[in-house]
Design a protein around this motif. Structure first.
Motif, short mmCIF file in Angstrom:
data_model
loop_
_atom_site.label_atom_id
_atom_site.label_comp_id
_atom_site.label_asym_id
_atom_site.label_seq_id
_atom_site.Cartn_x
_atom_site.Cartn_y
_atom_site.Cartn_z
N ASP A 160 -3.92 13.62 -8.94
CA ASP A 160 -5.27 14.17 -9.13
C ASP A 160 -5.95 14.45 -7.78
N ALA A 161 -5.75 13.53 -6.83
CA ALA A 161 -6.36 13.70 -5.50
C ALA A 161 -5.74 14.90 -4.77
N CYS A 162 -4.44 15.09 -4.93
CA CYS A 162 -3.76 16.25 -4.32
C CYS A 162 -4.26 17.56 -4.93
N ILE A 163 -4.41 17.57 -6.26
CA ILE A 163 -4.91 18.77 -6.94
C ILE A 163 -6.32 19.09 -6.47
N ALA A 164 -7.18 18.06 -6.40
CA ALA A 164 -8.57 18.26 -5.97
C ALA A 164 -8.63 18.79 -4.54
N ALA A 165 -7.79 18.23 -3.64
CA ALA A 165 -7.77 18.67 -2.25
C ALA A 165 -7.28 20.10 -2.14
N LEU A 218 0.78 -0.76 -4.88
CA LEU A 218 2.15 -0.30 -4.75
C LEU A 218 3.00 -0.62 -5.99
N ASP A 219 2.82 -1.83 -6.55
CA ASP A 219 3.61 -2.21 -7.74
C ASP A 219 3.40 -1.23 -8.88
N LYS A 220 2.14 -0.86 -9.11
CA LYS A 220 1.83 0.08 -10.20
C LYS A 220 2.40 1.47 -9.90
N ARG A 232 0.81 -1.23 0.00
CA ARG A 232 0.00 0.00 0.00
C ARG A 232 0.84 1.27 0.00
N VAL A 233 0.24 2.32 -0.52
CA VAL A 233 0.83 3.66 -0.52
C VAL A 233 -0.17 4.59 0.17
N GLN A 244 -0.79 9.04 -11.20
CA GLN A 244 -1.75 10.07 -11.60
C GLN A 244 -2.92 10.19 -10.62
N GLU A 245 -3.39 9.05 -10.09
CA GLU A 245 -4.51 9.08 -9.14
C GLU A 245 -4.14 9.87 -7.88
N ILE A 246 -2.90 9.71 -7.42
CA ILE A 246 -2.44 10.45 -6.23
C ILE A 246 -2.34 11.93 -6.56
#
Length: 358
Positions: free
Chosen positions: A341-346, A328-330, A315-316, A337-339
């Motif tokens: 995008d979540a940071c930008i949205a927050a 984590l492997d990916k 996990r990350v 990108q998902e991380i």
């Protein structure tokens, strides 16, 4: 907000008119400035035009409902009305985000510096893995990666690595990566199978180009040239191609040895030094603006622990936004990108709240 949107719509039409003037392409600086402004305004203008159309659709549906007696037609009009109202709400939120003040560095290329922290060789190995993570991410975005300096250890790790990523909007996405990254796993050298915790620090700095005035006085700098060192290679230990810069006022030392040419290494070293000096200036301004700091995700502090990579559990976790992903492997293969995008949205949500308070 809508007064501002009307002003932007008028300005957009003025730009389009100016771009159609004969001879405008002959003045390259003016043409570039107008094209940049047009590009910045296009998403706002498109969203606002769609908003106005949806508002008109609501009025038209209401007007037709008053006159329509057929029940099937009335149901269809009600569905269209509900759809237009929903779209208006979505567009209002989208327009608020589009009108948030833009970071002037967002379109710039970035210089990334990764340093191994606590954990010895294990930290250096993880630094090398995170370097590859960003290279894979950049390649997926069709961005260019250029190594500025690397200090390797014999087992495949990196004590330190600096590299430039060139591409449209690189800083706007990678700026959220600055901070301390923590890894939890069983090192290959650990016979007892115990989980170790190591850390690395990541600094993401915008490239300093012509529009930023960073003056480096000759008397403030020492330039040393030397033979490159490392694990081998054509230019290692053969010519005085490596360059080290020492900036006396700040104590910053930068080193570049990745090119065969001393001139190329010198140019890379100065690019890195300028980015570091600009970064210090940005941090000082950021620290002085307490309100801005509170409106951003995290504290913006380089010593802040932002993310944990837990290998036994796959996990990350990004601690600033409370996001945990079990892929984590990916992620280690550049799928971040998902991380981001979540940071930008927050970040946008926090700024919208702050804007609503003023």
């Amino acid at each position: 907000m809508f007064d501002k949107l009307e002003d932007l719509l008028i300005r957009f039409e003025e730009i389009m008119s100016e771009l159609n003037e004969p001879g405008v392409a002959g003045n390259q600086e003016r043409f570039r400035r107008l094209m940049k402004e047009q590009s910045d305004l296009t998403p706002i203008v498109d969203a606002y035009k769609e908003y106005k159309k949806s508002k008109q659709d609501v009025e038209d549906s209401l007007s037709m409902l008053e006159e329509e007696s057929d029940e099937d037609m009335r149901e269809m009009l009600k569905e269209e009305l509900a759809s237009s109202k929903k779209r208006i709400e979505e567009l209002e939120q989208e327009l608020k985000v589009l009108l948030l003040p833009k970071d002037p560095n967002d379109d710039k290329n970035v210089i990334v510096e990764i340093r191994a922290g606590a954990g010895g060789d294990e930290a250096a190995l993880f630094a090398a893995e995170v370097y590859r993570l960003y290279v894979h991410y950049a390649e997926g975005q069709r961005w260019k990666v250029e190594t500025l300096n690397v200090d390797e250890i014999g087992i495949g790790g990196m004590k330190e690595v600096s590299f430039m990523i060139s591409g449209q909007g690189a800083y706007s996405r990678l700026k959220y990566e600055s901070g301390v990254h923590r890894v939890q796993r069983v090192p290959e050298t650990e016979s007892g199978g115990r989980i170790h915790t190591s850390t690395i620090s990541v600094a993401v700095m915008p490239e300093v180009d012509e529009d930023i005035d960073i003056v480096i006085d000759d008397k403030d700098i020492r330039i040393d040239v030397m033979r490159a060192s490392g694990n081998g290679g054509q230019c290692v230990n053969t010519t005085d191609s490596a360059v080290r810069l020492t900036h006396y006022p700040t104590g910053i030392v930068v080193y570049s040895q990745t090119e065969k040419s001393q001139l190329q290494n010198k140019a890379k070293a100065f690019a890195l030094l300028k980015a570091k000096l600009y970064d210090i200036e940005q941090q000082q301004r950021h620290d002085a603006e307490a309100e801005l700091r509170r409106s951003q995700i995290g504290t913006g502090d380089r010593s802040e622990k932002i993310r944990t990579y837990n290998f036994p559990q796959g996990r990350v976790t990004d601690h600033r936004i409370g996001l945990t992903l079990y892929k984590l492997d990916k992620v280690m293969n550049g799928d971040i990108q998902e991380i981001i995008d979540a940071c930008i949205a927050a970040d946008q949500a926090a700024k919208l709240v702050k804007m609503g308070e003023n």
